[in-house]
Design a protein around this motif. Sequence first.
Motif, PDB file in Angstrom:
ATOM      1  N   ARG A   1       0.836  -1.209   0.000  1.00 23.97           N
ATOM      2  CA  ARG A   1       0.000   0.000   0.000  1.00 23.97           C
ATOM      3  C   ARG A   1       0.865   1.251   0.000  1.00 23.97           C
ATOM      4  O   ARG A   1       0.588   2.217  -0.714  1.00 23.97           O
ATOM      5  N   GLU A   2       1.929   1.237   0.786  1.00 25.48           N
ATOM      6  CA  GLU A   2       2.838   2.385   0.851  1.00 25.48           C
ATOM      7  C   GLU A   2       3.559   2.559  -0.493  1.00 25.48           C
ATOM      8  O   GLU A   2       3.727   3.679  -0.969  1.00 25.48           O
ATOM      9  N   PHE A   3       3.994   1.469  -1.088  1.00 28.94           N
ATOM     10  CA  PHE A   3       4.644   1.520  -2.398  1.00 28.94           C
ATOM     11  C   PHE A   3       3.713   2.182  -3.414  1.00 28.94           C
ATOM     12  O   PHE A   3       4.122   3.079  -4.155  1.00 28.94           O
ATOM     13  N   VAL A   4       2.467   1.754  -3.448  1.00 34.36           N
ATOM     14  CA  VAL A   4       1.507   2.319  -4.400  1.00 34.36           C
ATOM     15  C   VAL A   4       1.268   3.794  -4.089  1.00 34.36           C
ATOM     16  O   VAL A   4       1.253   4.632  -4.997  1.00 34.36           O
ATOM     17  N   ARG A   5       1.121   4.137  -2.821  1.00 35.44           N
ATOM     18  CA  ARG A   5       0.881   5.534  -2.445  1.00 35.44           C
ATOM     19  C   ARG A   5       2.032   6.433  -2.911  1.00 35.44           C
ATOM     20  O   ARG A   5       1.802   7.495  -3.477  1.00 35.44           O
ATOM     21  N   VAL A   6       3.250   5.975  -2.721  1.00 36.58           N
ATOM     22  CA  VAL A   6       4.419   6.788  -3.052  1.00 36.58           C
ATOM     23  C   VAL A   6       4.698   6.814  -4.551  1.00 36.58           C
ATOM     24  O   VAL A   6       5.042   7.845  -5.108  1.00 36.58           O
ATOM     25  N   ARG A   7       4.544   5.703  -5.250  1.00 37.99           N
ATOM     26  CA  ARG A   7       4.961   5.586  -6.651  1.00 37.99           C
ATOM     27  C   ARG A   7       3.824   5.690  -7.662  1.00 37.99           C
ATOM     28  O   ARG A   7       4.059   5.717  -8.867  1.00 37.99           O
ATOM     29  N   GLN A   8       2.576   5.765  -7.204  1.00 34.14           N
ATOM     30  CA  GLN A   8       1.434   5.722  -8.121  1.00 34.14           C
ATOM     31  C   GLN A   8       1.479   6.826  -9.176  1.00 34.14           C
ATOM     32  O   GLN A   8       1.243   6.563 -10.355  1.00 34.14           O
ATOM     33  N   GLN A   9       1.786   8.028  -8.785  1.00 40.22           N
ATOM     34  CA  GLN A   9       1.771   9.132  -9.745  1.00 40.22           C
ATOM     35  C   GLN A   9       2.826   8.923 -10.841  1.00 40.22           C
ATOM     36  O   GLN A   9       2.546   9.100 -12.023  1.00 40.22           O
ATOM     37  N   SER A  10       4.006   8.512 -10.455  1.00 42.43           N
ATOM     38  CA  SER A  10       5.068   8.264 -11.435  1.00 42.43           C
ATOM     39  C   SER A  10       4.712   7.090 -12.347  1.00 42.43           C
ATOM     40  O   SER A  10       4.920   7.148 -13.562  1.00 42.43           O
ATOM     41  N   LEU A  11       4.171   6.029 -11.763  1.00 40.95           N
ATOM     42  CA  LEU A  11       3.773   4.862 -12.560  1.00 40.95           C
ATOM     43  C   LEU A  11       2.621   5.217 -13.501  1.00 40.95           C
ATOM     44  O   LEU A  11       2.588   4.760 -14.647  1.00 40.95           O
ATOM     45  N   MET A  12       1.700   6.040 -13.032  1.00 39.91           N
ATOM     46  CA  MET A  12       0.576   6.458 -13.871  1.00 39.91           C
ATOM     47  C   MET A  12       1.073   7.299 -15.048  1.00 39.91           C
ATOM     48  O   MET A  12       0.577   7.169 -16.172  1.00 39.91           O
ATOM     49  N   ARG A  13       2.055   8.151 -14.802  1.00 36.09           N
ATOM     50  CA  ARG A  13       2.632   8.970 -15.869  1.00 36.09           C
ATOM     51  C   ARG A  13       3.226   8.064 -16.948  1.00 36.09           C
ATOM     52  O   ARG A  13       3.007   8.263 -18.138  1.00 36.09           O
ATOM     53  N   THR A  14       3.970   7.053 -16.528  1.00 41.61           N
ATOM     54  CA  THR A  14       4.554   6.117 -17.484  1.00 41.61           C
ATOM     55  C   THR A  14       3.465   5.384 -18.259  1.00 41.61           C
ATOM     56  O   THR A  14       3.546   5.258 -19.480  1.00 41.61           O
ATOM     57  N   ALA A  15       2.451   4.928 -17.556  1.00 42.94           N
ATOM     58  CA  ALA A  15       1.350   4.217 -18.214  1.00 42.94           C
ATOM     59  C   ALA A  15       0.655   5.127 -19.226  1.00 42.94           C
ATOM     60  O   ALA A  15       0.322   4.694 -20.336  1.00 42.94           O
ATOM     61  N   TYR A  16       0.458   6.385 -18.869  1.00 38.68           N
ATOM     62  CA  TYR A  16      -0.188   7.326 -19.781  1.00 38.68           C
ATOM     63  C   TYR A  16       0.681   7.568 -21.020  1.00 38.68           C
ATOM     64  O   TYR A  16       0.187   7.595 -22.146  1.00 38.68           O
TER      65      TYR A  16
END
Length: 171
Positions: free
Chosen positions: A8-23
Amino acid sequence: MDRYDGFREFVRVRQQSLMRTAYLLTGDAHLAEDLLQTVLIRVAAHWRKLDGGGNAEAYTRKALINQHISWRRRKIVETPHAELPEPGGRHDEATVRRLVLRQALARLTPRQRTVIVLRFFEDRTEVETAHLMNCTIGTVKSQTHHALSRLRTMAPELAGLLDDAATEGSR
């Protein structure tokens, strides 16, 4: 102890960066959300193995790339159009450039788009890109060259931006 401790902490911290890559890979916000959600479900299933090794982010990014390429092979993506729609209002030059670049990226092959995203948007080295794409450095170089050439042909108005990218990529 919860099997998802740390996830959960990993997703909270890295979600925005991972979403940018996915986009950047998909070119579509909704498809990017679907891609990231699909990958995070798989990452959660393997979390115990990943969390201890400190390679969770690298594993997740590689999974994003692989899933994106898999989806592209199955044609589960938007269909790009040959021309941009007429703008409803005035847009500044940066907005128009972003739209043209997004449309041109959508017309690249999955590997070409992936290499451009990793090299120039994620600022990855050729070695990192080759590792993430599970290919050789020579493949990264050739895919980069072919992708930049296609982008120059499809969107000549981006020539300055692409020349800067090619110069940075050769370093």
